[in-house]
Design an enzyme around this catalytic site. Structure first.
Site, PDB file in Angstrom:
ATOM      1  N   ARG A  93       0.937  -1.187   0.211  1.00  0.00           N
ATOM      2  CA  ARG A  93      -0.012  -0.015   0.073  1.00  0.00           C
ATOM      3  C   ARG A  93       0.871   1.084  -0.116  1.00  0.00           C
ATOM      4  O   ARG A  93       1.986   1.313   0.554  1.00  0.00           O
ATOM      5  CB  ARG A  93      -0.897  -0.064   1.281  1.00  0.00           C
ATOM      6  N   ASP A 115       4.431   0.384  -6.969  1.00  0.00           N
ATOM      7  CA  ASP A 115       3.133   0.154  -7.568  1.00  0.00           C
ATOM      8  C   ASP A 115       2.112   0.567  -6.729  1.00  0.00           C
ATOM      9  O   ASP A 115       1.019   0.764  -7.515  1.00  0.00           O
ATOM     10  CB  ASP A 115       3.195  -1.423  -7.840  1.00  0.00           C
ATOM     11  N   HIS A 126      -0.573   0.501  -9.967  1.00  0.00           N
ATOM     12  CA  HIS A 126      -1.147  -0.554  -9.027  1.00  0.00           C
ATOM     13  C   HIS A 126      -1.763  -1.552  -9.956  1.00  0.00           C
ATOM     14  O   HIS A 126      -2.844  -2.050  -9.998  1.00  0.00           O
ATOM     15  CB  HIS A 126      -2.368   0.064  -8.370  1.00  0.00           C
ATOM     16  N   GLU A 186      -3.927   7.569  -5.465  1.00  0.00           N
ATOM     17  CA  GLU A 186      -3.966   6.944  -6.576  1.00  0.00           C
ATOM     18  C   GLU A 186      -5.383   7.263  -7.154  1.00  0.00           C
ATOM     19  O   GLU A 186      -6.337   7.376  -6.511  1.00  0.00           O
ATOM     20  CB  GLU A 186      -4.026   5.415  -6.385  1.00  0.00           C
TER      21      GLU A 186
END
Lengths: 322, 322
Positions: free
Chosen positions: B233, B257, B281, B262
């Site tokens: 996360r 990632d 992600h 986001e």
């Protein structure tokens, strides 16, 4: 008469030099070290040397009394194609098959980059775009075809199987079995394999036989989902046909580390080819300490053979070109 | 009374649906399938359903009679942090720990990209530049620290060891031993490990405890040669401190990632951070057939448990957050 060994390489550490000196002394031989910035000095010393351990063709040519040249690279196509480089007709040539580990890691990396759509994600990241998830594939369960079953091919096969590949098929000249492969076929069977090949990895030496071995016709046999990785020699691929197939979406992707010509000119269309990963012939670079250690080990092993009058273990077949 | 199962997911194949239907029927339950484009229909059916298998928080909230919600994702931080999403106080929550394989392949890929200088080579390739060989490193002989020893951590450890990593050290909350790791330490020991960490891989759930677990102070403890990979996360990393360290060359590289927020806005300084690989992600995306198969297997396993009145195997501890 002085039995001299001329070493002209840039990657040697003090420990490597000590290892070479120890081995040389055990056979009553004398060794001197140069870097490629000292080519003139190296050539002056090398003129009467018996052994050369280097990677510089023009230095090789100047060592007129040479009995053995150990090339620190794996690819010796330049020497096999041009006999005029040999300083005399009796000089033996060995190469250094020690790049398997680093090249196999390059192959694993680029295989995952292709399967996981990194060419597209990288392009988006360069444009500051947060892209959507695209369909990806996995090494787990993958079947791949490895063209070339030498040290590089075997190191690739080991890693792919360790990562869960379903099958690693080797293809070589004769079809002779090779460790670490599930199946091995002779080159004549390649066309039959291509229509179901998801991942084609190429690590073949640069010879007349391997020139355009991945021809326009063979590229057309691959499925649209196929990816191609080449870490051998640029001559092995019909570059124009590969670029066309990639740009037309008739191939999923490719990763090339080798080209014709090298360096690739800035205006070459290769740079803008779709789903193509370009690296500047660095898969087997000599910067990895592990690779350098094995390189020196390999030379010293044959230096012991040389001193003892035994055949050299890493002798190149100049007719075959490897 | 109808014992209904509401399934609202986009990745299901006909075979997956048949597998779920078979399992449901064996317990006399009724199942209906929706995609996330049919949220209203799904909510209408779900209002009286006993079981929901989905990944949409607002659908979950509307299924008032729910006894069990199987979230198709691994990360359930959104549910654990916001109890108001729960439609009633008795509803059980399970998650799907099936992303280990695909996320581990992402970690292997990005680890090799960082060790082999791909951020620099990619930048050169975008500029049509044939660069010089740069010093690289290998997974062979590498020691790495894996923060998080769950299914993802274990899949990473398996692959790194298969590729010749010298040691994979796990770090988790309690220091409890975990398979596939050479050593496991509790989180309190992390600061002592960081000064000799070459590669730090983070796969921890998003909880209060893991917020900024890679803090400015801990980033400062890492050596200049260290690389950081985060697939858990975005909240786990002090992003500002990481960007500063990368831009100043106080860290060798990073692959992220996951981010806060986001999607990462187009004008975020992250995009231009040095030696940083950004992916949107997608490490654990549901596009891999293998992952989707395991997701459905995992749900059906617990559906059998549910039908038999046994405890659910993949129950989330809402206090811990995973």
């Amino acid at each position: 008469m002085a039995r001299d060994i001329c070493v002209c390489l840039d990657f040697l550490t003090d420990a490597h030099k000590a290892q070479i000196e120890r081995t040389a002394r055990s056979g009553g031989m004398n060794v001197r070290f140069f870097t490629t910035a000292q080519l003139d000095e190296a050539a002056a010393f090398g003129r009467t040397a018996e052994v050369l351990y280097s990677c510089v063709p023009k230095l090789f040519k100047q060592c007129k009394e040479l009995k053995w040249y150990c090339c620190a690279f794996a690819g010796v196509d330049v020497y096999c194609k041009d006999p005029s480089l040999f300083p005399n007709e009796h000089c033996q040539l060995t190469n250094s098959n020690v790049y398997g580990l680093t090249i196999a890691e390059h192959v694993v990396m680029t295989a995952l980059m292709l399967l996981r759509r990194m060419p597209a994600y990288s392009r988006q990241a360069f444009a500051h775009q947060w892209g959507k998830a695209m369909p990806i594939r996995s090494i787990h369960g993958l079947e791949l075809v490895m063209l070339g079953t030498g040290q590089i091919g075997r190191c690739v096969a080991q890693r792919m199987r360790a990562l869960g590949a379903a099958k690693v098929i080797g293809v070589n000249r004769s079809g002779r079995p090779a460790e670490d492969f599930d199946e091995v076929y002779p080159i004549e069977k390649l066309d039959g394999l291509l229509p179901s090949t998801e991942m084609l990895v190429m690590a073949v030496p640069g010879t007349d036989e391997t020139a355009h071995i991945l021809s326009r016709e063979r590229i057309a046999l691959l499925p649209e989902s196929a990816c191609v990785i080449n870490v051998g020699r640029g001559t092995a691929v019909d570059q124009a046909a590969l670029m066309e197939a990639l740009n037309a979406g008739r191939l999923a992707g490719a990763a090339l580390d080798v080209f014709t010509p090298e360096p690739l000119p800035a205006d070459h269309p290769m740079w803008e080819t779709k789903n193509l990963i370009i690296t500047p012939h660095i898969a087997g670079s000599t910067s990895l300490p592990y690779t350098c250690d094995r390189n020196v080990d390999s030379f010293c092993e044959d230096l012991e053979n040389y001193i003892a009058g035994r055949p050299l273990a890493h002798l190149v077949d100049r007719t075959l070109g490897y």
